[in-house]
Write an enzyme that holds these catalytic residues in place. Structure first.
Site, short mmCIF file in Angstrom:
data_model
loop_
_atom_site.label_atom_id
_atom_site.label_comp_id
_atom_site.label_asym_id
_atom_site.label_seq_id
_atom_site.Cartn_x
_atom_site.Cartn_y
_atom_site.Cartn_z
N ASP A 34 0.82 -1.20 0.00
CA ASP A 34 0.00 0.00 0.00
C ASP A 34 0.86 1.26 0.00
OD1 ASP A 34 -2.06 -1.74 0.10
OD2 ASP A 34 -2.77 -1.15 2.10
N TYR A 37 2.04 2.04 -3.42
CA TYR A 37 0.93 2.59 -4.19
C TYR A 37 0.73 4.06 -3.84
CZ TYR A 37 -3.86 3.33 -5.80
OH TYR A 37 -4.99 3.83 -6.40
N ASP A 38 0.75 4.34 -2.54
CA ASP A 38 0.54 5.71 -2.11
C ASP A 38 1.60 6.65 -2.67
OD1 ASP A 38 -1.66 4.95 -0.72
OD2 ASP A 38 -0.60 4.71 1.19
N SER A 83 -36.99 -4.55 -16.07
CA SER A 83 -36.97 -5.36 -14.86
C SER A 83 -37.14 -6.82 -15.27
CB SER A 83 -38.03 -4.90 -13.87
OG SER A 83 -39.28 -4.96 -14.48
N GLU A 115 -26.85 -16.37 -12.67
CA GLU A 115 -26.11 -15.35 -11.91
C GLU A 115 -26.81 -15.06 -10.60
OE1 GLU A 115 -26.28 -11.93 -14.46
OE2 GLU A 115 -25.47 -13.00 -16.19
N LYS A 117 -28.71 -12.86 -8.03
CA LYS A 117 -29.47 -11.62 -8.18
C LYS A 117 -29.09 -10.71 -7.02
CE LYS A 117 -33.99 -9.70 -9.24
NZ LYS A 117 -33.97 -8.57 -8.30
N ASP A 119 -28.76 -7.69 -4.49
CA ASP A 119 -29.78 -6.81 -3.93
C ASP A 119 -29.17 -5.43 -3.68
OD1 ASP A 119 -32.27 -6.17 -3.16
OD2 ASP A 119 -32.27 -7.30 -1.30
N ARG A 138 -30.94 3.65 -12.66
CA ARG A 138 -31.96 3.06 -13.51
C ARG A 138 -33.20 3.96 -13.59
NH1 ARG A 138 -36.32 -0.46 -12.22
NH2 ARG A 138 -36.95 -1.67 -14.02
N GLU A 177 -24.93 -3.85 -10.90
CA GLU A 177 -25.56 -3.52 -9.63
C GLU A 177 -24.53 -2.90 -8.69
OE1 GLU A 177 -28.72 -4.35 -9.76
OE2 GLU A 177 -29.49 -4.64 -7.73
N TYR A 227 -20.90 -4.98 -9.26
CA TYR A 227 -20.75 -6.15 -10.12
C TYR A 227 -21.49 -5.86 -11.42
CZ TYR A 227 -18.66 -9.58 -6.96
OH TYR A 227 -17.80 -10.28 -6.16
N LYS A 317 -36.57 -16.29 -7.46
CA LYS A 317 -36.33 -15.75 -6.12
C LYS A 317 -36.15 -16.86 -5.09
CE LYS A 317 -37.01 -11.22 -6.71
NZ LYS A 317 -38.08 -10.57 -5.97
N CYS A 411 -36.16 -13.32 38.11
CA CYS A 411 -35.38 -14.03 37.09
C CYS A 411 -35.83 -15.49 37.03
CB CYS A 411 -33.89 -13.95 37.40
SG CYS A 411 -32.88 -14.94 36.27
N CYS A 414 -32.52 -17.69 38.29
CA CYS A 414 -31.96 -17.69 39.64
C CYS A 414 -32.92 -17.11 40.68
CB CYS A 414 -30.64 -16.92 39.66
SG CYS A 414 -30.84 -15.16 39.39
N CYS A 429 -31.64 -9.03 34.97
CA CYS A 429 -31.39 -9.77 36.19
C CYS A 429 -30.10 -9.21 36.77
CB CYS A 429 -31.22 -11.26 35.89
SG CYS A 429 -30.54 -12.16 37.29
N CYS A 434 -25.77 -15.19 38.23
CA CYS A 434 -26.88 -15.96 37.65
C CYS A 434 -26.30 -16.90 36.58
CB CYS A 434 -27.89 -15.01 37.02
SG CYS A 434 -29.20 -15.82 36.11
S1 IVH Z 1 -30.41 -8.44 -15.62
C1 IVH Z 1 -33.10 -7.18 -18.77
N1 IVH Z 1 -28.85 -9.58 -13.81
O1 IVH Z 1 -32.69 -6.96 -10.78
C2 IVH Z 1 -32.34 -7.71 -17.64
N2 IVH Z 1 -30.42 -7.94 -13.09
O2 IVH Z 1 -35.59 -7.02 -11.49
C3 IVH Z 1 -32.33 -6.78 -16.53
N3 IVH Z 1 -30.36 -7.45 -10.70
O3 IVH Z 1 -33.02 -3.75 -12.10
C4 IVH Z 1 -31.44 -7.03 -15.46
N4 IVH Z 1 -28.72 -8.85 -10.20
O4 IVH Z 1 -31.16 -4.16 -10.44
C5 IVH Z 1 -29.84 -8.68 -14.04
N5 IVH Z 1 -27.41 -10.62 -12.32
C6 IVH Z 1 -28.39 -9.74 -12.57
C7 IVH Z 1 -28.96 -8.96 -11.54
C8 IVH Z 1 -30.00 -8.07 -11.84
C9 IVH Z 1 -29.57 -7.93 -9.73
C10 IVH Z 1 -31.43 -6.45 -10.49
C11 IVH Z 1 -31.30 -5.23 -11.35
C12 IVH Z 1 -32.58 -5.07 -12.07
C13 IVH Z 1 -33.51 -5.93 -11.30
C14 IVH Z 1 -34.55 -6.49 -12.20
#
Ligand code: IVH
Length: 671
Positions: A34, A37-38, A83, A115, A117, A119, A138, A177, A227, A317, A411, A414, A429, A434
Site C-alpha cells: 500500500d 501505491y501511495d 426489470s 447469476e 441476483k 440486492d 436506472r 448492480e 458487479y 427468487k 429471574c 436464579c 437480572c 446468575c
Molecule cells: S439483468 C433485462 N442480472 O434486478 C435484464 N439484473 O428485477 C435486466 N439485478 O433492475 C437485469 N442482479 O437491479 C440482471 N445478475 C443480474 C442482476 C440483476 C440484480 C437487479 C437489477 C434489475 C432488477 C430487475
C-alpha cells in the site's frame, strides 16, 4: 509547454495506478505494498498540481474532487433498463423453460447463464473509446439520474477500460448492480448511530442512499462496490452470447461476480438456485435469488421483450424471509449481560429456507407496542444472519382467547428480583452470578468473532456450568480431558478436541479478545476501534473516560460502560486469572498505508497550495478523517488565510494548530 518527459511520466503513473487499482479492487490480488501505491499516487498528484494541463478526466486523482451538485440531471436511457419476471418455485422455473422452447420450437436443452441476483441498485455506465463518460441510475427504466461524479468514487468501477487482450469498442454501455457488503453496512450503521444519525434499514437502502448524495465527497466515504452483469447499447463490437459478454467485461477490467455459471437445461439452473440459497448467508453481500438468462444473443433477440421485462430472462427468487405462524407461548430468556428478553415460542415455520420456532420480541415495550399475545397469529421475518423477529400481529385472526404477556418480576433462572432502570427499555437480572448469564457469557467468549473456540455449543456449556466446572470464562483454560469424559455425550476423542481448541485459543488478536469479554455496548466494530487505538490490553484497561472519548466513533455511553467494566474488581480478578492461564492477546499491526488513521482534521481559512478538496483527499488517502466542525476530539486544526471562528475555538480548546507549512510537513513525515 510541459516537458515531454514529464508528460510521459504522468501518463506512466496513471497507467501504473490504473493497473494496481485493477489488481486490488477487481482481481483482489494486489501486487505492491500500500505504501508503494501511495507513493505513486502522491507523485501523480504533485505533478498534476504543478502542470494542471496534464490532468485528464479519467486520471485516478479525479475520483474525488467533483463539486457538490444542486440536483441530479435526468438521463434518458438509449435502451430501457428493464426489470425481470419473477418465479418462486421449481414449477415456475420449468414453466419458463417450456415457454421458451415452445416459442422457439426447440426441443434440445436451452443453454442458460445463471447469476446471483444482487440486492442493490442498477446503474448504467457509458464508456466512450474506453473512457468512462457517464454513469446513471436506472430510475423508472427509461429515465434515470446522472450520478457520474458519485460513481467515479466507487473504486471497483474503472475510469478507463483495459485494452491489452481485447480493445474496448467505440461506445459501450455496461449494466450492473451497485451494492454494499453486509459487514460494511453494519460498520456504517454503527458509525452513524455513534454520531446520532439514523441507521439505514438494510444494505440496499444504504447503497441507494449513498449513491444519491449530492456531494460526491460523501459518496466517496461510503464503501460501495459494483458487479457488472450485462450491456446496453454497443457500437464497434458484436457479441454472440451472454457468457461472452461477461468474459469480455472481465477482460476490460470490469468486475463480474465469480459465482456466475453456464449450464445446459433448466434442471441445472434449478440446482444452481438451490446451491446458492444454501450459501446465501455465507456470502458477504445480500442476494434475493438467481437470474436465469438465455445464453445465445440470437435467441434473446428472437424471444424479444414484453413491456417491462425481457422474455429471455427470469428472476428465480429465494423463499420469502417472512412467514406467518402462531405463537404457542411467550417466555423470557436471560442474556449474557443479564438482559431479559421476551421470546415467542411458535409453531415451526419455514422462513428463507430455514425452519424457525422462536422469534425475539426485544423487550417489554416492544411487546406492548406490537400488542403481541400468546395464541396470536403473527408475521415473522428473518433477515441475513440476525435473530428472527415478530413483525406484527395479524389481528384479523384473533379469537378472543389470546393471552396478553406480563413481564415476570423475578429471574426465571436464579429467582433474583428483576430491575428495569428508569429511562431504559431493557429489564435485567442484576445477579452477576446468575448461571444463565454465565452460560451466555461463555458462549459469547467462545464464539466465532471472539475467541473462536470450536465445539463449545449450548448443550456442552450448559453441562459444564451445571456441573460446577466453570465459574467464569477463565476456568475454560483449566479444563482437562478427565474433567470432560465423565459428562454425558463426551468420548475421549471429543473431549480432547475441545481441550485442544481451548488451549489453541490463547493468543487471539487483541480486538477479538476485547470483543470476547462481552463488555456492554462493545460489539466487533467498537472492539476493533479500541484495539487499533490502544494497541494493548493494559493501555485500554488504564484509559480514562476522557481518553476513551478521544477514539473516533466512541460516545459517552460506550466510554462509560468500558470504564465501569474495567474498574470492577470482578473484571480485574478475571483478567488476572486469564493472564495466569497464559491468555495473551496479540497487539494489532497498524495498517501501514494509514499513518493518519484515527486522526481527525478540521480546516479553516484558505490554503495557498491546496484546494480544500485536495487537502481533504490527502488526509483521507492517508487514513485520516476530515470533520466540518471543531470539537475536543479534533486532532489537528489546519489554519489558512483569513480563518473563521473555528480558529478562535481551536485556541480556546487548546487543540493542535497547524499552518499550511506544518500541514505539509505532517503529510511529508507520514507519507
Ligand atoms: S439483468 C433485462 N442480472 O434486478 C435484464 N439484473 O428485477 C435486466 N439485478 O433492475 C437485469 N442482479 O437491479 C440482471 N445478475 C443480474 C442482476 C440483476 C440484480 C437487479 C437489477 C434489475 C432488477 C430487475
Amino acid at each position: 509547454m510541459v516537458d515531454t518527459e514529464i508528460a510521459a511520466r504522468v501518463a506512466q503513473l496513471r497507467d501504473l495506478i490504473h493497473y494496481h487499482d485493477y489488481r486490488y479492487y477487481v482481481l483482489d490480488e494486489p501486487e505492491i505494498a500500500d505504501s508503494e501505491y501511495d507513493r505513486l499516487f502522491r507523485e501523480l498528484q504533485e505533478l498534476e498540481e504543478k502542470y494542471p494541463e496534464l490532468v485528464t478526466a479519467d486520471s485516478p486523482t479525479q475520483r474525488i474532487g467533483g463539486r457538490p451538485a444542486e440536483r441530479f440531471e435526468a438521463v434518458e436511457h438509449r435502451q430501457p433498463m428493464l426489470s425481470l419476471e419473477n418465479a418462486f418455485s421449481e414449477g415456475e422455473a420449468r414453466e419458463f423453460d417450456n415457454r421458451l422452447k415452445r416459442f422457439l420450437r426447440q426441443d434440445e436443452p436451452m443453454t442458460y447463464v445463471v447469476e446471483p441476483k444482487m440486492d442493490g441498485l442498477a446503474v448504467n455506465l457509458t464508456y466512450e473509446n474506453g473512457h468512462l463518460t457517464l454513469g446513471a441510475t436506472r430510475g423508472d427504466g427509461w429515465r434515470g439520474e446522472n450520478v457520474t461524479q458519485n460513481l467515479k468514487t466507487v473504486k471497483t468501477i474503472p475510469l478507463r477500460l483495459r485494452g491489452e487482450s481485447i480493445p474496448p469498442p467505440a461506445f459501450l454501455e455496461v449494466r450492473g448492480e451497485v451494492y454494499m457488503d453486509i459487514q460494511d453496512f453494519k460498520k456504517l450503521n454503527a458509525a452513524r448511530e455513534a454520531q446520532g444519525e439514523p441507521a439505514f434499514a438494510n444494505p440496499r437502502n444504504a447503497a441507494a442512499g449513498s449513491l444519491r448524495q449530492l456531494d460526491p465527497a460523501v459518496t466517496a466515504g461510503r464503501p460501495l462496490k459494483m458487479y457488472c452483469y450485462g450491456i446496453g447499447d454497443v457500437q464497434g463490437r458484436l457479441f454472440a452470447s451472454q457468457w461472452e459478454v461477461l468474459q469480455t467485461l472481465k477482460a476490460w477490467g470490469l468486475r463480474v461476480n465469480p459465482q456466475v455459471e453456464r449450464h445446459a437445461g433448466i434442471e441445472a439452473a434449478i440446482a444452481y438456485h438451490h446451491r446458492l440459497e444454501q450459501q446465501r448467508h455465507a456470502l458477504p453481500y445480500e442476494i434475493d435469488g438467481v437470474v436465469i438468462k438465455v445464453d445465445s444473443l440470437d435467441l434473446q433477440a428472437r424471444l424479444g421483450l414484453k413491456t417491462r421485462s425481457p422474455r429471455w430472462a427470469l428472476a428465480y427468487k429465494f423463499s420469502a424471509t417472512q412467514a406467518t405462524t402462531q405463537i404457542k407461548k411467550i417466555i423470557v430468556q436471560v442474556g449474557r449481560t443479564g438482559a431479559v428478553t421476551p421470546t415467542a415460542i411458535m409453531e415451526p415455520v419455514e422462513v428463507g429456507g430455514v425452519t424457525i420456532s422462536r422469534a425475539t420480541l426485544h423487550n417489554e415495550d416492544e411487546v406492548a407496542r406490537k400488542d403481541v399475545r400468546e395464541g396470536d397469529w403473527v408475521l415473522v421475518q428473518r433477515a441475513g444472519d440476525v435473530i428472527p423477529e415478530v413483525v406484527k400481529v395479524i389481528t384479523s385472526r384473533r379469537t378472543g382467547q389470546e393471552k396478553p404477556f406480563t413481564m415476570p418480576t423475578h429471574c426465571p433462572v436464579c429467582g433474583t428480583p428483576l430491575v428495569r432502570p428508569a429511562g431504559e427499555a431493557v429489564t435485567r437480572c442484576p445477579n452477576p452470578d446468575c448461571s444463565a448469564q454465565l452460560k451466555r457469557a461463555i458462549r459469547h467468549f467462545a464464539s466465532k468473532g471472539a475467541m473462536d473456540i470450536d465445539g463449545l455449543g449450548e448443550k456442552i456449556v450448559e453441562q459444564l456450568v451445571d456441573n460446577g466446572l466453570l465459574q467464569d470464562v477463565a476456568d475454560l483454560y483449566r479444563l482437562s480431558v478427565d474433567d470432560l469424559v465423565p459428562l454425558e455425550r463426551f468420548a475421549e476423542k471429543s473431549a480432547q478436541n475441545i481441550v485442544n481448541a481451548i488451549q489453541g485459543s490463547k493468543n487471539p488478536p487483541l480486538e477479538r479478545f476485547i470483543y470476547a469479554l462481552g463488555i456492554r455496548y462493545v460489539g466487533e466494530a467498537t472492539a476493533n476501534l479500541l484495539a487499533q487505538h490502544f494497541q494493548s490490553l493494559t493501555a485500554l484497561q488504564q484509559a480514562t473516560e476522557a481518553e476513551l472519548l478521544q477514539v473516533e466513533g466512541i460516545g459517552p455511553q460506550v466510554a462509560g460502560s468500558i470504564r465501569e467494566y474495567f474498574q470492577s474488581e470482578k473484571t480485574q480478578a478475571l483478567l488476572q486469572k486469564l493472564a495466569a492461564a497464559g491468555v495473551r492477546p496479540q497487539a494489532p499491526v497498524r495498517p501501514q498505508a494509514a499513518p493518519l488513521a484515527g486522526k481527525t482534521f478540521v480546516f479553516t481559512g484558505a490554503l495557498r497550495k491546496f484546494s480544500r478538496d485536495e487537502a481533504k483527499a490527502l488526509v483521507t488517502a492517508l487514513g485520516g478523517k476530515v470533520a466540518s466542525s471543531i470539537s475536543a476530539r479534533t486532532d489537528y486544526v489546519v489554519v489558512g488565510e483569513e480563518p473563521g471562528s473555528k480558529y478562535a475555538k481551536a485556541r480556546e480548546l487548546g487543540l493542535t494548530i497547524l499552518d499550511e507549512a506544518g500541514f505539509e510537513q505532517l503529510l511529508g513525515r507520514t507519507a
